[in-house]
Scaffold this motif. Structure first.
Motif, mmCIF file in Angstrom:
data_model
loop_
_atom_site.group_PDB
_atom_site.id
_atom_site.type_symbol
_atom_site.label_atom_id
_atom_site.label_comp_id
_atom_site.label_asym_id
_atom_site.label_seq_id
_atom_site.Cartn_x
_atom_site.Cartn_y
_atom_site.Cartn_z
ATOM 1 N N GLU A 1 0.829 -1.208 0.000
ATOM 2 C CA GLU A 1 0.000 0.000 0.000
ATOM 3 C C GLU A 1 0.860 1.255 0.000
ATOM 4 O O GLU A 1 0.573 2.237 -0.705
ATOM 5 C CB GLU A 1 -0.933 0.002 1.219
ATOM 6 C CG GLU A 1 -2.052 -1.029 1.145
ATOM 7 C CD GLU A 1 -2.936 -1.039 2.382
ATOM 8 O OE1 GLU A 1 -4.124 -1.401 2.264
ATOM 9 O OE2 GLU A 1 -2.429 -0.668 3.468
ATOM 10 N N ARG B 1 0.919 4.171 -2.947
ATOM 11 C CA ARG B 1 0.744 5.603 -2.663
ATOM 12 C C ARG B 1 1.926 6.419 -3.177
ATOM 13 O O ARG B 1 1.762 7.584 -3.564
ATOM 14 C CB ARG B 1 0.573 5.828 -1.162
ATOM 15 C CG ARG B 1 -0.756 5.311 -0.602
ATOM 16 C CD ARG B 1 -1.006 5.810 0.816
ATOM 17 N NE ARG B 1 -2.231 5.246 1.379
ATOM 18 C CZ ARG B 1 -2.292 4.162 2.121
ATOM 19 N NH1 ARG B 1 -1.163 3.499 2.422
ATOM 20 N NH2 ARG B 1 -3.437 3.718 2.589
ATOM 21 N N ILE C 1 -6.098 4.255 -2.500
ATOM 22 C CA ILE C 1 -6.203 2.808 -2.282
ATOM 23 C C ILE C 1 -7.541 2.449 -1.642
ATOM 24 O O ILE C 1 -8.028 3.135 -0.755
ATOM 25 C CB ILE C 1 -5.068 2.299 -1.359
ATOM 26 C CG1 ILE C 1 -3.713 2.494 -2.020
ATOM 27 C CG2 ILE C 1 -5.272 0.817 -1.008
ATOM 28 C CD1 ILE C 1 -2.550 2.138 -1.114
ATOM 29 N N ARG D 1 -9.021 -1.238 -0.033
ATOM 30 C CA ARG D 1 -8.670 -2.624 0.270
ATOM 31 C C ARG D 1 -9.923 -3.478 0.389
ATOM 32 O O ARG D 1 -10.905 -3.084 0.998
ATOM 33 C CB ARG D 1 -7.883 -2.700 1.585
ATOM 34 C CG ARG D 1 -7.415 -4.129 1.908
ATOM 35 C CD ARG D 1 -6.964 -4.287 3.347
ATOM 36 N NE ARG D 1 -5.735 -3.578 3.664
ATOM 37 C CZ ARG D 1 -4.973 -3.890 4.713
ATOM 38 N NH1 ARG D 1 -5.318 -4.902 5.521
ATOM 39 N NH2 ARG D 1 -3.877 -3.181 4.971
ATOM 40 N N LEU E 1 -6.172 -5.049 -3.521
ATOM 41 C CA LEU E 1 -6.034 -3.604 -3.379
ATOM 42 C C LEU E 1 -6.424 -2.925 -4.679
ATOM 43 O O LEU E 1 -5.940 -3.290 -5.757
ATOM 44 C CB LEU E 1 -4.586 -3.246 -3.013
ATOM 45 C CG LEU E 1 -3.998 -3.931 -1.774
ATOM 46 C CD1 LEU E 1 -2.542 -3.542 -1.605
ATOM 47 C CD2 LEU E 1 -4.804 -3.580 -0.527
ATOM 48 N N ALA F 1 -6.032 0.271 -6.793
ATOM 49 C CA ALA F 1 -5.209 1.472 -6.939
ATOM 50 C C ALA F 1 -5.993 2.480 -7.771
ATOM 51 O O ALA F 1 -6.238 2.261 -8.962
ATOM 52 C CB ALA F 1 -3.882 1.131 -7.608
#
Length: 338
Positions: free
Chosen positions: A18, A22, A28, A30, A39, A41
């Motif tokens: 994560e 970033r 993000i 989850r 995850l 993105a």
């Protein structure tokens, strides 16, 4: 992009990925499933970022997808979404039956309908306290008084209640009373409203706009999920076509299996608005269950000819009970219960 973590990845490894995501400027989301963590993105997909993330030992693979409706997609979450509202499971093995009048017209009449639909087999009570009407001279709803009546009906019957929010100004008061908040077809693309509802800890049912494509409908739901609300229900309620003589709208039954393939979210069908005439509601309900619908929204009124809203499409309680009996066989055939 969708980042699928290795099934053996621990919390520390997930947080490390994560952090890396970033660092590329992505947001993000989850999703933790039974077998793995996924995850999302949030941002434009990039091949170089995909390669960098896949080089990490705790990442199984990365899927480049369009960000239009990523969070509602099956790529993001393979398992279907299911959650409970009161004692009612949404998105499970049972087809959920939501019933009640189009609008709350008064205390006595609403309580009468509520008790009748519960006896008939309903799981959730519906009713409008705030009514968006095409004509400014039509009945607009009882507003908070209507919400109080619905809350009383919940206390008496034990059934959760769903009602529509009209705009951003009515979110707080509707959320105070409702178990599920409904976004009507006219508000499907009210993005400020969707963003605000996405920040609530309250399930939201979003109806398909009368002229909306499936993709536009899913992108509207994406606003809710991207704002933090994971408990979202999609509702097909008919689309506008050239046929207006015999039906109010054209109920797009094909949308049910299509959306269930594209998305993990539960899909309900509203055959009352989808047809506009009570006599077609049972047939379309049978078709919806056969197509895989997770629930039905059906309008029921004790005296449809006297209804202040949508009387022609409302079943009387006896017809509702008869319809439920006919639905059981179809539900069993497709591996569901009522």
């Amino acid at each position: 992009m969708i980042v699928i973590m290795d099934s053996g990845a621990d919390e520390e490894e997930i947080q490390e990925v994560e952090k890396r995501i970033r660092s590329f400027g992505y947001g993000i989301h989850r999703s933790t499933g039974e077998n793995s963590t996924i995850l999302g993105a949030i941002g434009s997909p990039r091949e170089d970022v995909k390669e960098a993330l896949e080089a990490m030992s705790s990442v199984e693979r990365v899927i480049l997808v369009s960000p239009s409706f990523m969070l509602v997609s099956r790529e993001f979450k393979k398992e279907k979404t299911a959650f409970k509202v009161g004692g009612v499971e949404i998105g499970g093995g049972k087809v959920v039956l939501v019933a009640g009048p189009c609008a709350v017209e008064g205390r006595e009449s609403y309580l009468q309908v509520a008790e009748a639909v519960k006896k008939g087999g309903a799981d959730i009570l519906r009713g409008g306290a705030y009514k968006p009407r095409t004509s400014p001279y039509s009945f607009q709803g009882l507003e908070e008084e209507g919400l109080k009546i619905m809350a009383e009906a919940r206390d008496i019957t034990g059934l959760p209640i769903i009602t529509e929010v009209l705009d951003q100004h009515s979110v707080e008061i509707v959320a105070r009373y409702a178990d599920i908040i409904q976004v009507g077809a006219r508000n499907m693309q009210n993005f400020k409203l969707l963003t605000e509802l996405g920040q609530l800890n309250k399930p939201v049912l979003i109806k398909r706009g009368m002229s909306a494509t499936i993709e536009e409908w899913l992108m509207a739901a994406e606003y809710l999920l991207s704002s933090g609300n994971q408990r979202v229900i999609l509702c097909e309620r008919g689309i506008r076509t050239f046929e207006t003589t015999y039906t109010r709208n054209t109920l797009d039954i094909s949308a049910v299996p299509i959306v269930k393939e594209l998305s993990h979210l539960p899909v309900f069908v509203d055959p009352s608005h989808g047809t506009g005439k009570w006599k077609w509601v049972p047939s379309m309900s049978l078709a919806a269950v056969a197509a895989g619908a997770d629930g039905l929204l059906v309008e029921v009124h004790t005296a449809p000819k006297e209804a202040l809203c949508d009387g022609p499409q409302s079943l009387i309680p006896e017809k509702f009970s008869q319809m439920i009996s006919s639905l059981r066989g179809v539900a069993q055939t497709v591996g569901r219960t009522l």
